[in-house]
Design a protein around this motif. Structure first.
Motif, PDB file in Angstrom:
ATOM      1  N   VAL A 139     -21.779  -8.364  52.792  1.00 14.88           N
ATOM      2  CA  VAL A 139     -20.474  -7.764  53.067  1.00 14.88           C
ATOM      3  C   VAL A 139     -20.056  -6.859  51.916  1.00 14.88           C
ATOM      4  CG1 VAL A 139     -18.041  -8.232  53.498  1.00 14.88           C
ATOM      5  CG2 VAL A 139     -19.785  -9.733  54.469  1.00 14.88           C
ATOM      6  N   ASN A 140     -19.690  -5.616  52.247  1.00 15.74           N
ATOM      7  CA  ASN A 140     -19.257  -4.650  51.238  1.00 15.74           C
ATOM      8  C   ASN A 140     -18.353  -3.633  51.930  1.00 15.74           C
ATOM      9  OD1 ASN A 140     -18.973  -3.236  48.875  1.00 15.74           O
ATOM     10  ND2 ASN A 140     -21.053  -2.429  48.830  1.00 15.74           N
ATOM     11  N   ASN A 141     -17.149  -4.084  52.285  1.00 14.42           N
ATOM     12  CA  ASN A 141     -16.234  -3.280  53.086  1.00 14.42           C
ATOM     13  C   ASN A 141     -15.014  -2.850  52.287  1.00 14.42           C
ATOM     14  OD1 ASN A 141     -17.845  -3.588  55.348  1.00 14.42           O
ATOM     15  ND2 ASN A 141     -16.734  -5.388  56.081  1.00 14.42           N
ATOM     16  N   TYR A 142     -14.615  -1.592  52.484  1.00 15.24           N
ATOM     17  CA  TYR A 142     -13.408  -1.053  51.863  1.00 15.24           C
ATOM     18  C   TYR A 142     -12.435  -0.651  52.974  1.00 15.24           C
ATOM     19  CZ  TYR A 142     -16.079  -0.516  47.483  1.00 15.24           C
ATOM     20  OH  TYR A 142     -16.831  -0.741  46.358  1.00 15.24           O
ATOM     21  N   PHE A 143     -11.167  -0.983  52.787  1.00 17.04           N
ATOM     22  CA  PHE A 143     -10.127  -0.612  53.744  1.00 17.04           C
ATOM     23  C   PHE A 143      -9.048   0.180  53.007  1.00 17.04           C
ATOM     24  CE2 PHE A 143     -12.078  -4.477  55.194  1.00 17.04           C
ATOM     25  CZ  PHE A 143     -12.034  -4.486  56.577  1.00 17.04           C
ATOM     26  N   VAL A 144      -8.470   1.161  53.673  1.00 14.28           N
ATOM     27  CA  VAL A 144      -7.353   1.906  53.093  1.00 14.28           C
ATOM     28  C   VAL A 144      -6.407   2.308  54.214  1.00 14.28           C
ATOM     29  CG1 VAL A 144      -8.556   4.140  53.229  1.00 14.28           C
ATOM     30  CG2 VAL A 144      -6.697   3.815  51.569  1.00 14.28           C
ATOM     31  N   GLY A 145      -5.104   2.277  53.921  1.00 18.88           N
ATOM     32  CA  GLY A 145      -4.145   2.637  54.950  1.00 18.88           C
ATOM     33  C   GLY A 145      -2.720   2.545  54.452  1.00 18.88           C
ATOM     34  N   LEU A 146      -1.808   2.328  55.384  1.00 19.45           N
ATOM     35  CA  LEU A 146      -0.378   2.243  55.093  1.00 19.45           C
ATOM     36  C   LEU A 146       0.072   0.797  55.231  1.00 19.45           C
ATOM     37  CD1 LEU A 146       2.272   3.807  54.511  1.00 19.45           C
ATOM     38  CD2 LEU A 146       2.605   3.921  56.999  1.00 19.45           C
ATOM     39  N   GLY A 147       0.770   0.302  54.209  1.00 22.52           N
ATOM     40  CA  GLY A 147       1.265  -1.066  54.227  1.00 22.52           C
ATOM     41  C   GLY A 147       2.778  -1.105  54.186  1.00 22.52           C
ATOM     42  N   SER A 148       3.328  -2.273  54.498  1.00 21.00           N
ATOM     43  CA  SER A 148       4.781  -2.423  54.483  1.00 21.00           C
ATOM     44  C   SER A 148       5.159  -3.885  54.335  1.00 21.00           C
ATOM     45  CB  SER A 148       5.389  -1.865  55.778  1.00 21.00           C
ATOM     46  OG  SER A 148       4.940  -2.606  56.903  1.00 21.00           O
ATOM     47  N   ASP A 149       6.388  -4.118  53.873  1.00 16.48           N
ATOM     48  CA  ASP A 149       7.054  -5.406  53.986  1.00 16.48           C
ATOM     49  C   ASP A 149       8.134  -5.234  55.039  1.00 16.48           C
ATOM     50  OD1 ASP A 149       5.559  -6.594  51.952  1.00 16.48           O
ATOM     51  OD2 ASP A 149       6.988  -6.016  50.395  1.00 16.48           O
ATOM     52  N   ILE A 150       8.135  -6.112  56.031  1.00 14.90           N
ATOM     53  CA  ILE A 150       9.111  -5.996  57.107  1.00 14.90           C
ATOM     54  C   ILE A 150       9.892  -7.297  57.234  1.00 14.90           C
ATOM     55  CG2 ILE A 150       7.752  -4.286  58.364  1.00 14.90           C
ATOM     56  CD1 ILE A 150       6.831  -6.494  60.240  1.00 14.90           C
ATOM     57  N   GLU A 151      11.114  -7.193  57.721  1.00 14.16           N
ATOM     58  CA  GLU A 151      11.972  -8.350  57.938  1.00 14.16           C
ATOM     59  C   GLU A 151      11.952  -8.697  59.420  1.00 14.16           C
ATOM     60  OE1 GLU A 151      14.266 -11.264  56.024  1.00 14.16           O
ATOM     61  OE2 GLU A 151      13.285  -9.518  55.133  1.00 14.16           O
ATOM     62  N   VAL A 152      11.575  -9.940  59.728  1.00 14.43           N
ATOM     63  CA  VAL A 152      11.401 -10.388  61.107  1.00 14.43           C
ATOM     64  C   VAL A 152      12.320 -11.586  61.358  1.00 14.43           C
ATOM     65  CG1 VAL A 152       9.746 -11.331  62.770  1.00 14.43           C
ATOM     66  CG2 VAL A 152       9.022  -9.591  61.135  1.00 14.43           C
ATOM     67  N   PRO A 153      12.991 -11.642  62.501  1.00 15.12           N
ATOM     68  CA  PRO A 153      13.842 -12.802  62.789  1.00 15.12           C
ATOM     69  C   PRO A 153      13.075 -14.113  62.651  1.00 15.12           C
ATOM     70  CG  PRO A 153      14.226 -11.068  64.393  1.00 15.12           C
ATOM     71  CD  PRO A 153      13.063 -10.619  63.560  1.00 15.12           C
ATOM     72  N   TRP A 154      13.707 -15.102  62.066  1.00 14.77           N
ATOM     73  CA  TRP A 154      13.224 -16.447  61.796  1.00 14.77           C
ATOM     74  C   TRP A 154      12.141 -16.470  60.723  1.00 14.77           C
ATOM     75  CZ3 TRP A 154       8.836 -19.693  62.446  1.00 14.77           C
ATOM     76  CH2 TRP A 154       9.101 -21.048  62.198  1.00 14.77           C
ATOM     77  N   LEU A 155      11.072 -15.703  60.870  1.00 16.92           N
ATOM     78  CA  LEU A 155       9.986 -15.739  59.893  1.00 16.92           C
ATOM     79  C   LEU A 155      10.392 -15.140  58.549  1.00 16.92           C
ATOM     80  CD1 LEU A 155       6.807 -14.832  61.977  1.00 16.92           C
ATOM     81  CD2 LEU A 155       7.304 -17.013  60.849  1.00 16.92           C
ATOM     82  N   GLY A 156      11.322 -14.198  58.544  1.00 17.85           N
ATOM     83  CA  GLY A 156      11.724 -13.550  57.300  1.00 17.85           C
ATOM     84  C   GLY A 156      10.772 -12.431  56.923  1.00 17.85           C
ATOM     85  N   LYS A 157      10.449 -12.331  55.625  1.00 19.62           N
ATOM     86  CA  LYS A 157       9.590 -11.242  55.162  1.00 19.62           C
ATOM     87  C   LYS A 157       8.150 -11.453  55.594  1.00 19.62           C
ATOM     88  CE  LYS A 157       7.290 -10.626  51.466  1.00 19.62           C
ATOM     89  NZ  LYS A 157       6.703 -10.388  50.133  1.00 19.62           N
ATOM     90  N   MET A 158       7.554 -10.392  56.127  1.00 20.64           N
ATOM     91  CA  MET A 158       6.145 -10.395  56.493  1.00 20.64           C
ATOM     92  C   MET A 158       5.481  -9.160  55.904  1.00 20.64           C
ATOM     93  SD  MET A 158       6.329 -11.410  60.545  1.00 20.64           S
ATOM     94  CE  MET A 158       4.546 -11.319  60.726  1.00 20.64           C
ATOM     95  N   GLY A 159       4.217  -9.301  55.536  1.00 15.81           N
ATOM     96  CA  GLY A 159       3.425  -8.133  55.201  1.00 15.81           C
ATOM     97  C   GLY A 159       2.820  -7.564  56.474  1.00 15.81           C
ATOM     98  N   PHE A 160       2.779  -6.239  56.586  1.00 19.69           N
ATOM     99  CA  PHE A 160       2.192  -5.592  57.764  1.00 19.69           C
ATOM    100  C   PHE A 160       1.444  -4.354  57.291  1.00 19.69           C
ATOM    101  CE2 PHE A 160       2.102  -2.753  61.414  1.00 19.69           C
ATOM    102  CZ  PHE A 160       1.704  -3.608  62.431  1.00 19.69           C
ATOM    103  N   ASN A 161       0.123  -4.341  57.494  1.00 13.93           N
ATOM    104  CA  ASN A 161      -0.723  -3.257  56.998  1.00 13.93           C
ATOM    105  C   ASN A 161      -1.624  -2.731  58.111  1.00 13.93           C
ATOM    106  OD1 ASN A 161       0.129  -3.845  54.206  1.00 13.93           O
ATOM    107  ND2 ASN A 161      -1.187  -5.639  54.400  1.00 13.93           N
ATOM    108  N   TYR A 163      -5.067  -0.334  58.450  1.00 16.22           N
ATOM    109  CA  TYR A 163      -6.143   0.219  57.632  1.00 16.22           C
ATOM    110  C   TYR A 163      -7.176   0.968  58.476  1.00 16.22           C
ATOM    111  CZ  TYR A 163      -4.934  -3.818  54.536  1.00 16.22           C
ATOM    112  OH  TYR A 163      -4.316  -4.772  53.767  1.00 16.22           O
ATOM    113  N   SER A 164      -7.904   1.867  57.805  1.00 18.86           N
ATOM    114  CA  SER A 164      -9.202   2.344  58.275  1.00 18.86           C
ATOM    115  C   SER A 164     -10.279   1.623  57.470  1.00 18.86           C
ATOM    116  CB  SER A 164      -9.343   3.855  58.074  1.00 18.86           C
ATOM    117  OG  SER A 164      -8.493   4.564  58.943  1.00 18.86           O
TER     118      SER A 164
END
Length: 267
Positions: A139-161, A163-164
């Motif tokens: 395994v030798n994989n690279y990913f790149v893209g746009l990431g974010s922290d989002i606020e979701v009801p009940w769960l609170g903060k989530m990471g959401f990314n 990638y290519s």
């Protein structure tokens, strides 16, 4: 990605201040700095993908770490498999003794000094991810893209990314991945210990026929973990569908469920 208990890259959420409001770094980009590390002793039962005649599971030790420093947000871990070198482990004949995941993100809010939040999106990142096996040609994989922290009801903060994927072994782009993770304390005891629901989803799509037998696939990890200041004990259930673009078959199972058991020490 052979993930464990904290395949919830969001354990970092326990160290972060609340992000109910947008991230503002105009006065000091280091005001949210923190770091953490823990060791997880794990057992994985029927982890996929796996040959139909493989042994039932394996133990492994995981060093997990993360933090924030200025514009950089970091999560990662190193796994060492089959610690006892047991003949009854499904890792006995595996090529890789180790696996590493390294996932740095660069905050666009901190980099520009501007509040880029909108709606439930509290912070934006340039997101990267590196998956490395312990064997040349593995395994030798690279990913790149746009990431974010989002606020979701009940769960609170989530990471959401989003990638290519670039496969360094074949020197070619091979589809995309959507990843999200969460950490939700659900019950706190009188002594201050608590139980959390934590997990993640990794879903790949658009994979090429020359590199994958299935064009899409992914995993969802659901963990229930009891936490103290220094220790954690957890159970996880992981669901798979054509994981890593491997089409499920009678000879090589890539769809189904596996179970994880964990004992952690926090530094």
């Amino acid at each position: 990605m052979r993930k464990s208990l904290v395949a919830f890259s969001v354990l970092a959420a326990t160290a972060l201040p609340s992000l109910a409001n947008a991230a503002d770094y105009s006065d000091n980009i280091h005001k949210n700095d923190y770091k953490w590390m823990q060791f997880n002793l794990m057992y994985a039962l029927k982890e996929l993908p796996r040959p139909a005649d493989a042994h039932t599971g394996h133990d492994y030790l995981e060093m997990e770490f993360g933090g924030r420093s200025g514009i950089f947000d970091l999560y990662g871990y190193v796994d060492v498999f089959n610690l006892t070198n047991s003949d009854s482990s499904d890792k006995t004949s595996a090529d890789d003794k180790m696996f590493m995941k390294f996932a740095p993100r660069i905050s666009l809010d901190a980099l520009t000094g501007k509040d880029l939040s909108f709606g439930p999106v509290k912070e934006l990142y340039v997101a990267t991810l590196f998956n490395w096996g312990g064997n040349n040609g593995g395994v030798n994989n690279y990913f790149v893209g746009l990431g974010s922290d989002i606020e979701v009801p009940w769960l609170g903060k989530m990471g959401f990314n989003v990638y290519s994927l670039y496969d360094m072994n074949v020197k070619d782009w091979n589809g995309y991945q959507v990843s999200t993770n969460w950490f939700k304390p659900v019950y706190t005891f009188e002594n201050g210990t608590f139980i959390s629901y934590q997990g993640y989803i990794d879903y790949q799509f658009g994979m090429k026929k020359e590199y994958a037998s299935a064009s899409n696939g992914g995993v969802m990890y659901n963990g229930i973990v009891w936490h103290t200041d220094r220790y954690a004990v957890g159970y996880g259930l992981k669901a798979y569908h054509n994981v890593y673009g491997i089409k499920d078959s009678a000879g090589l199972k890539s769809s189904g469920v596996s179970q994880y058991f964990s004992l952690s020490y926090k530094f």
